[in-house]
Write an enzyme that holds these catalytic residues in place. Structure first.
Site, PDB file in Angstrom:
ATOM      1  N   LYS A  22       0.998  -1.100  -0.037  1.00 38.58           N
ATOM      2  CA  LYS A  22      -0.092  -0.065  -0.034  1.00 38.58           C
ATOM      3  C   LYS A  22       0.896   1.206   0.052  1.00 38.58           C
ATOM      4  O   LYS A  22       2.213   1.040   0.238  1.00 38.58           O
ATOM      5  CB  LYS A  22      -1.097   0.071   1.084  1.00 38.58           C
ATOM      6  CG  LYS A  22      -0.264   0.053   2.503  1.00 38.58           C
ATOM      7  CD  LYS A  22      -1.117  -0.241   3.578  1.00 38.58           C
ATOM      8  CE  LYS A  22      -0.337  -0.125   5.004  1.00 38.58           C
ATOM      9  NZ  LYS A  22      -1.281  -0.757   6.123  1.00 38.58           N
ATOM     10  N   TYR A  49      15.878  31.794   5.611  1.00 39.79           N
ATOM     11  CA  TYR A  49      14.989  32.744   6.241  1.00 39.79           C
ATOM     12  C   TYR A  49      14.789  33.032   7.507  1.00 39.79           C
ATOM     13  O   TYR A  49      15.202  31.960   8.528  1.00 39.79           O
ATOM     14  CB  TYR A  49      13.611  32.260   6.070  1.00 39.79           C
ATOM     15  CG  TYR A  49      13.197  31.995   4.313  1.00 39.79           C
ATOM     16  CD1 TYR A  49      13.244  33.046   3.696  1.00 39.79           C
ATOM     17  CD2 TYR A  49      12.913  30.530   3.859  1.00 39.79           C
ATOM     18  CE1 TYR A  49      12.824  32.747   2.387  1.00 39.79           C
ATOM     19  CE2 TYR A  49      12.698  30.542   2.358  1.00 39.79           C
ATOM     20  CZ  TYR A  49      12.610  31.751   1.765  1.00 39.79           C
ATOM     21  OH  TYR A  49      12.291  31.403   0.509  1.00 39.79           O
TER      22      TYR A  49
HETATM   23  C1  LIG Z   1      -0.644  -1.778   6.914  1.00 41.87           C
HETATM   24  C2  LIG Z   1      -1.328  -3.160   7.140  1.00 41.87           C
HETATM   25  C3  LIG Z   1      -0.443  -4.394   7.238  1.00 41.87           C
HETATM   26  C4  LIG Z   1       1.011  -4.103   7.361  1.00 41.87           C
HETATM   27  O1  LIG Z   1       1.566  -3.688   8.553  1.00 41.87           O
HETATM   28  P1  LIG Z   1       3.136  -3.554   8.782  1.00 41.87           P
HETATM   29  O2  LIG Z   1       3.030  -3.117  10.214  1.00 41.87           O
HETATM   30  O3  LIG Z   1       3.327  -2.471   7.794  1.00 41.87           O
HETATM   31  O4  LIG Z   1       3.725  -4.699   8.380  1.00 41.87           O
HETATM   32  C5  LIG Z   1      -1.154  -5.323   7.537  1.00 41.87           C
HETATM   33  N1  LIG Z   1      -2.472  -5.597   7.542  1.00 41.87           N
HETATM   34  C6  LIG Z   1      -3.352  -4.393   7.307  1.00 41.87           C
HETATM   35  C7  LIG Z   1      -4.680  -4.621   7.249  1.00 41.87           C
HETATM   36  C8  LIG Z   1      -2.833  -3.293   7.092  1.00 41.87           C
HETATM   37  O5  LIG Z   1      -3.469  -2.308   6.930  1.00 41.87           O
END
Ligand SMILES: *Cc1c(COP(=O)(O)O)cnc(C)c1O
Length: 372
Positions: free
Chosen positions: A37, A260
Site C-alpha cells: 500500500k 529565512y
Molecule cells: C498496513 C497493514 C498491514 C502491514 O502492516 P505492517 O506493520 O506495515 O507490516 C497489514 N495488514 C493491514 C490490514 C494493514 O493495513
C-alpha cells in the site's frame, strides 16, 4: 542525446527487501503477503512487489481495489487482497481483475452478495481490537450465516478469515492475547456456520517477528519489507537510498546567518553547500540540530530550517565540488537512516519513508550494485 539524470534520486534497494523476506521466512512457516500500500511504502509498489515475490512471498496486499487492479495490469499473477473500499465496494473490478476483497462491514457484505457473479473471492475481516475496519463482534454471527448462504448459491467464495492486531508496535506477545482470543472465537463460529478458509491471517510485521501464535496460514508484511520493524525487536535491512548532488558551494565566516530569518548559523569559518531537495520531497522541515547528510564520507550538518526545495549543509574546511553526491538516506555504516530522520524530525520511520516525494527520480538497484 539527453544528459544522464543526476538530480535527487530515490533508489529501492532490491536486495535489502529480499534479505528482509528471507529473515521473515527464517522465523515463520506461513505464506507471506507483501503489503505494498501507499505505493509500496513510498518505494514503488511494483519494485517492492517484484523483490518480495522473488524472495518467496506468495500474496500481495493493497489498501484498495484500484491499487490491486493496477498491480494485476502490471502482470502480477499471485493472489492480491484489497481491504479498504473508500469509493464503495467495486465488485465488478474485483471480479474482472481477479482481486480478493476483504469485507469489513455488513453494508459491504450486502453489496458483495447482491453483486457477486460467482468469481468474487472474499475474506471476512473481523475487528480483533482495532475499532477501525473490520466487522464488529456483534455482527459476526449474521455475517457468517449470510456469507455461508451466499457461498452455497455460488455468489462468491469465502477464502479468508482476517483480523488486525491493535498492538502492532509491541514486542511483548501477551499484548496479542485478546486479539488471538477473539480471532479464535470467530473461527469457531465460522466453522459452525459451515465456512472453511484457505487462509486465516492476523499478523503484520511486528506480530510476525515476535509471536508465532499469530502466524496461521498467512502473514501480512509491509513495514518489514522496507526495513522497518515496528516492534524494535529485529534488525532489518534498509531498502532505500536517497541521494542528491551538491548544487552550489560557497565560503562562509563563523556565525553567518543561514536561510529565512537566519534560522541557522554557521558554526565555523569554512564552506557551506546547497542541496536541491527539501520539505516538498518529504524531508521534515524542522530538524534536530544534529541532523546531517553524508558527503564524501563526511557527516555534514544541516543548517537552519529545511526549505521547500533546498537544504544548506555545513562542510567545514572542506569545499564540496558542485555535482558531488550527498547521501540523504543510505544503507551503509554512518549514513543517515530512515530511523535517524524520524528521530531528527520527531516523527515515525513510516512517515518518513511513505512521505518521500513523488517528484524524486526513482530507480531500483540489483544485487550486483549493492554490497549486501
Ligand atoms: C498496513 C497493514 C498491514 C502491514 O502492516 P505492517 O506493520 O506495515 O507490516 C497489514 N495488514 C493491514 C490490514 C494493514 O493495513
Amino acid at each position: 542525446m539527453t544528459a544522464p539524470y543526476t538530480g535527487p534520486t530515490l533508489t529501492t534497494i532490491t536486495p535489502g527487501i529480499e534479505a528482509n523476506i528471507a529473515r521473515v521466512r527464517s522465523l515463520c512457516h506461513a505464506e507471506i503477503m507483501a503489503v505494498v500500500k501507499a505505493d509500496g511504502y513510498g518505494l514503488g509498489a511494483e519494485h517492492v512487489a517484484r523483490a518480495a515475490l522473488n524472495a518467496g512471498c506468495t500474496w500481495l496486499g493493497t489498501t484498495d481495489v484500484a491499487e490491486a487492479s493496477q498491480l494485476r495490469r502490471a502482470g502480477f499473477s499471485v493472489p492480491i487482497l484489497a481491504w479498504l473500499h473508500p469509493a464503495g465496494l467495486d465488485v465488478e473490478t474485483a471480479e474482472a481483475s481477479d482481486v480478493d476483497i476483504a469485507i469489513g462491514s455488513l453494508e459491504h457484505l450486502i453489496q458483495a452478495l447482491r453483486r457477486g457473479r460467482g468469481k468474487l473471492r472474499i475474506h471476512l475481516h473481523l475487528d480483533t481490537g482495532m475499532t477501525r475496519g473490520g466487522l464488529p463482534a456483534y455482527d459476526w454471527h449474521d455475517a457468517m450465516h449470510w456469507a455461508a448462504a451466499s457461498e452455497k448459491e455460488k455468489i462468491f467464495r469465502v477464502v479468508g478469515l482476517m483480523g488486525h492486531l491493535p498492538n502492532a508496535d509491541a514486542a511483548e506477545p501477551s499484548a496479542n492475547d485478546a486479539g488471538l482470543r477473539s480471532f479464535d472465537v470467530a473461527h469457531k463460529m465460522a466453522r459452525k456456520a459451515g465456512l472453511t478458509f484457505e487462509v486465516r491471517h492476523l499478523a503484520s510485521t511486528s506480530a510476525t517477528l515476535t509471536d508465532p501464535r499469530t502466524h496461521f496460514e498467512l502473514v501480512r508484511i509491509g513495514a518489514g519489507l522496507v526495513g522497518i520493524d515496528p516492534s524494535g525487536s529485529t534488525e532489518l535491512n534498509p531498502a532505500a537510498r536517497l541521494t542528491c548532488p551538491v548544487v552550489h558551494t560557497r565560503a562562509v565566516s563563523e556565525g553567518s546567518p543561514v536561510g529565512y530569518g537566519g534560522s541557522g548559523t554557521t558554526r565555523e569559518a569554512g564552506f557551506v553547500s546547497v542541496l536541491g531537495l527539501g520539505y516538498a520531497d518529504g524531508i521534515p522541515q524542522l530538524l534536530d540540530p544534529e541532523a546531517y547528510v553524508m558527503i564524501d564520507g563526511r557527516a555534514c550538518r544541516i543548517l537552519g530550517r529545511v526549505n521547500m526545495d533546498q537544504i544548506v549543509v555545513e562542510t567545514g574546511e572542506w569545499a564540496a565540488a558542485p555535482g558531488t553526491e550527498a547521501i540523504i538516506i543510505g544503507p551503509d555504516p554512518g549514513e543517515p537512516t530512515v530511523q535517524h530522520w524520524a528521530q531528527w524530525g520527531n516523527t515515525s520511520a513510516h512517515r518518513i519513508i511513505t512521505g518521500l516525494g513523488q517528484r524524486l527520480h526513482r530507480v531500483a538497484s540489483t544485487k550486483q550494485e549493492e554490497t549486501i
